[in-house]
Scaffold this motif. Structure first.
Motif, mmCIF file in Angstrom:
data_model
loop_
_atom_site.group_PDB
_atom_site.id
_atom_site.type_symbol
_atom_site.label_atom_id
_atom_site.label_comp_id
_atom_site.label_asym_id
_atom_site.label_seq_id
_atom_site.Cartn_x
_atom_site.Cartn_y
_atom_site.Cartn_z
ATOM 1 N N SER A 12 10.601 -30.047 71.616
ATOM 2 C CA SER A 12 9.477 -29.125 71.404
ATOM 3 C C SER A 12 9.965 -27.739 71.027
ATOM 4 N N PHE A 13 11.026 -27.310 71.668
ATOM 5 C CA PHE A 13 11.608 -25.991 71.432
ATOM 6 C C PHE A 13 12.042 -25.870 69.979
ATOM 7 N N LEU A 14 12.800 -26.855 69.496
ATOM 8 C CA LEU A 14 13.327 -26.811 68.128
ATOM 9 C C LEU A 14 12.223 -26.964 67.087
ATOM 10 N N ILE A 15 11.259 -27.822 67.349
ATOM 11 C CA ILE A 15 10.133 -27.989 66.418
ATOM 12 C C ILE A 15 9.357 -26.686 66.295
ATOM 13 N N HIS A 31 3.312 -21.721 74.274
ATOM 14 C CA HIS A 31 2.969 -22.787 73.331
ATOM 15 C C HIS A 31 3.153 -24.147 73.991
ATOM 16 N N TYR A 32 4.283 -24.320 74.666
ATOM 17 C CA TYR A 32 4.522 -25.602 75.323
ATOM 18 C C TYR A 32 3.469 -25.854 76.404
ATOM 19 N N ALA A 33 3.228 -24.870 77.237
ATOM 20 C CA ALA A 33 2.273 -25.036 78.334
ATOM 21 C C ALA A 33 0.878 -25.362 77.808
ATOM 22 N N ASP A 34 0.463 -24.708 76.747
ATOM 23 C CA ASP A 34 -0.868 -24.933 76.178
ATOM 24 C C ASP A 34 -0.999 -26.297 75.512
ATOM 25 N N ASN A 35 0.080 -26.769 74.918
ATOM 26 C CA ASN A 35 0.021 -28.023 74.156
ATOM 27 C C ASN A 35 0.473 -29.254 74.933
ATOM 28 N N ASN A 44 2.215 -22.548 87.674
ATOM 29 C CA ASN A 44 2.507 -21.567 88.727
ATOM 30 C C ASN A 44 3.535 -22.059 89.741
ATOM 31 N N ALA A 45 4.073 -23.267 89.558
ATOM 32 C CA ALA A 45 5.056 -23.817 90.496
ATOM 33 C C ALA A 45 6.297 -22.935 90.520
ATOM 34 N N THR A 46 6.936 -22.865 91.678
ATOM 35 C CA THR A 46 8.137 -22.050 91.828
ATOM 36 C C THR A 46 9.291 -22.895 92.342
ATOM 37 N N ILE A 47 10.493 -22.407 92.081
ATOM 38 C CA ILE A 47 11.699 -23.020 92.634
ATOM 39 C C ILE A 47 11.978 -22.343 93.975
ATOM 40 N N PRO A 48 12.899 -22.882 94.792
ATOM 41 C CA PRO A 48 13.135 -22.305 96.126
ATOM 42 C C PRO A 48 13.426 -20.805 96.135
ATOM 43 N N SER A 49 14.003 -20.274 95.078
ATOM 44 C CA SER A 49 14.291 -18.832 95.038
ATOM 45 C C SER A 49 13.034 -17.997 94.821
ATOM 46 N N GLY A 50 11.921 -18.669 94.448
ATOM 47 C CA GLY A 50 10.671 -17.963 94.195
ATOM 48 C C GLY A 50 10.385 -17.734 92.724
ATOM 49 N N LYS A 51 11.353 -18.049 91.868
ATOM 50 C CA LYS A 51 11.167 -17.875 90.431
ATOM 51 C C LYS A 51 10.244 -18.968 89.893
ATOM 52 N N ASN A 52 9.472 -18.623 88.885
ATOM 53 C CA ASN A 52 8.566 -19.590 88.266
ATOM 54 C C ASN A 52 9.357 -20.731 87.636
ATOM 55 N N LEU A 53 8.963 -21.964 87.946
ATOM 56 C CA LEU A 53 9.676 -23.157 87.475
ATOM 57 C C LEU A 53 9.643 -23.286 85.956
ATOM 58 N N LEU A 54 8.497 -23.047 85.337
ATOM 59 C CA LEU A 54 8.377 -23.168 83.883
ATOM 60 C C LEU A 54 9.278 -22.152 83.183
ATOM 61 N N ILE A 55 9.260 -20.927 83.653
ATOM 62 C CA ILE A 55 10.120 -19.885 83.072
ATOM 63 C C ILE A 55 11.588 -20.285 83.213
ATOM 64 N N ASP A 56 11.950 -20.799 84.380
ATOM 65 C CA ASP A 56 13.325 -21.211 84.637
ATOM 66 C C ASP A 56 13.755 -22.336 83.705
ATOM 67 N N ARG A 57 12.927 -23.371 83.574
ATOM 68 C CA ARG A 57 13.300 -24.530 82.759
ATOM 69 C C ARG A 57 13.386 -24.178 81.278
ATOM 70 N N VAL A 58 12.440 -23.396 80.777
ATOM 71 C CA VAL A 58 12.488 -23.000 79.367
ATOM 72 C C VAL A 58 13.705 -22.102 79.121
ATOM 73 N N GLY A 59 14.003 -21.259 80.075
ATOM 74 C CA GLY A 59 15.184 -20.402 79.953
ATOM 75 C C GLY A 59 16.473 -21.212 79.870
ATOM 76 N N TRP A 60 16.568 -22.254 80.714
ATOM 77 C CA TRP A 60 17.752 -23.113 80.666
ATOM 78 C C TRP A 60 17.811 -23.903 79.364
ATOM 79 N N ALA A 61 16.670 -24.333 78.875
ATOM 80 C CA ALA A 61 16.646 -25.047 77.594
ATOM 81 C C ALA A 61 17.193 -24.143 76.495
ATOM 82 N N LYS A 62 16.744 -22.896 76.480
ATOM 83 C CA LYS A 62 17.223 -21.939 75.476
ATOM 84 C C LYS A 62 18.729 -21.739 75.608
#
Length: 94
Positions: A12-15, A31-35, A44-62
């Motif tokens: 999805s990221f590359l497309i 875009h990913y979240a909406d589609n 709104n899910a968070t990881i144990p550190s309190g950071k947003n899970l979606l932001i974290d995963r997209v950041g790692w993908a990048k």
């Protein structure tokens, strides 16, 4: 639908980047979240550190795509295609 693992964002990221426009990481994430029909809870899910899970995963993908040099190569390819199209159009008008 649960938030995908970071590597599941790759296609999805590359497309999304393939449209030849400049995008922020926030635009890619939204875009990913909406589609992908992510629920409000998933967004709104968070990881144990309190950071947003979606932001974290997209950041790692990048990060992984950048380390593999795929983001830069995709941007270069798109720019090359744009330049080739402009040269072809200019040749047709001359």
């Amino acid at each position: 639908m649960a938030v995908p693992k970071y590597n599941e964002f790759f296609p999805s990221f590359l497309i999304f980047l393939g449209d030849g426009k400049e995008h922020s990481i926030k635009e890619i994430r939204e875009h990913y979240a909406d589609n992908s029909n992510l629920s409000v809870e998933d967004r709104n899910a968070t990881i144990p550190s309190g950071k947003n899970l979606l932001i974290d995963r997209v950041g790692w993908a990048k990060t992984h795509l950048k380390k593999a040099d795929l983001i830069d190569k995709l941007v270069q390819l798109v720019l090359l295609q744009i330049l080739e199209n402009r040269c072809q159009q200019k040749a047709l008008t001359v």
